[in-house]
Design an enzyme around this catalytic site. Sequence first.
Site, PDB file in Angstrom:
ATOM      1  N   ASN A 189       0.259   7.535   4.719  1.00 31.11           N
ATOM      2  CA  ASN A 189       0.716   8.559   3.782  1.00 31.11           C
ATOM      3  C   ASN A 189       1.131   9.850   4.491  1.00 31.11           C
ATOM      4  O   ASN A 189       1.088  10.934   3.907  1.00 31.11           O
ATOM      5  CB  ASN A 189      -0.370   8.867   2.738  1.00 31.11           C
ATOM      6  CG  ASN A 189      -0.768   7.635   1.947  1.00 31.11           C
ATOM      7  OD1 ASN A 189       0.087   6.890   1.468  1.00 31.11           O
ATOM      8  ND2 ASN A 189      -2.066   7.398   1.832  1.00 31.11           N
ATOM      9  N   ARG A 190       1.528   9.704   5.752  1.00 26.87           N
ATOM     10  CA  ARG A 190       1.973  10.843   6.566  1.00 26.87           C
ATOM     11  C   ARG A 190       0.854  11.864   6.818  1.00 26.87           C
ATOM     12  O   ARG A 190       1.116  13.006   7.154  1.00 26.87           O
ATOM     13  CB  ARG A 190       3.201  11.532   5.943  1.00 26.87           C
ATOM     14  CG  ARG A 190       4.434  10.634   5.807  1.00 26.87           C
ATOM     15  CD  ARG A 190       4.846  10.092   7.170  1.00 26.87           C
ATOM     16  NE  ARG A 190       6.110   9.367   7.118  1.00 26.87           N
ATOM     17  CZ  ARG A 190       6.234   8.040   7.039  1.00 26.87           C
ATOM     18  NH1 ARG A 190       5.142   7.283   6.990  1.00 26.87           N
ATOM     19  NH2 ARG A 190       7.409   7.469   7.032  1.00 26.87           N
ATOM     20  N   LEU A 191      -0.399  11.438   6.672  1.00 26.95           N
ATOM     21  CA  LEU A 191      -1.532  12.302   6.981  1.00 26.95           C
ATOM     22  C   LEU A 191      -1.926  12.067   8.441  1.00 26.95           C
ATOM     23  O   LEU A 191      -2.964  11.478   8.746  1.00 26.95           O
ATOM     24  CB  LEU A 191      -2.702  12.021   6.032  1.00 26.95           C
ATOM     25  CG  LEU A 191      -2.417  12.290   4.550  1.00 26.95           C
ATOM     26  CD1 LEU A 191      -3.634  11.944   3.704  1.00 26.95           C
ATOM     27  CD2 LEU A 191      -2.017  13.744   4.336  1.00 26.95           C
TER      28      LEU A 191
END
Length: 211
Positions: A189-191
């Site tokens: 999630n692009r974290l």
Amino acid sequence: MSLEDSRREYQYGRLRRESLKESPFEQFNLWMEQAIHSDLSDPTAMCLATVNAEGKPWQRTVLLKGMDERGLMFYTNLGSRKAREMSGNPNVSLIFPWMRMDRQVIVGGQVERLTKTEVLSYFLKRPRGSQLAAWASQQSSRLSSRQALEAQFIQMKEKFAAGEIPVPDFWGGYRVVPGEFEFWQGGENRLHDRFQYLRAENGWAILRLAP
């Protein structure tokens, strides 16, 4: 598929503060060793960014040829574009794009010239063809044709047909003395996990950065 739709999830792993080495050099060595054992293509390849007198940046890929607590080393023609720009502005950055492992390492610092002894030690370890290429190529200068380059290579091959090939006086090496490292591990999630090492008075400060 459009460029806007081109994406994937980063699922290789996580990077946690408690797992980090206190020295960025130790952390880098760990990741480099893992990159080599993961059979990545050219794990020692790094993108070197320099800035010219007009403030315009330029990048190219070079190979890491050594590292110790003083910095990261590479070699090049001293008349090349990168060498000319580093002569005017020693501030550079490096990036190791190990995307198959969802990892990047960024290094920021200043360059210093390697000694003649260090340059000679490395040059003698190069394959003979690479030694000849150092003599044959006036790096970054304009060529009339591929044939002209090959003719120069043949000329150097004949010139040094017997005995060892000396180090060209226009060829040398640099050490990037780091003031900053960043270790990036892709996350779902692009974290992403990003940790920055900043040189401090008594070692290195380690900070987590937002992805």
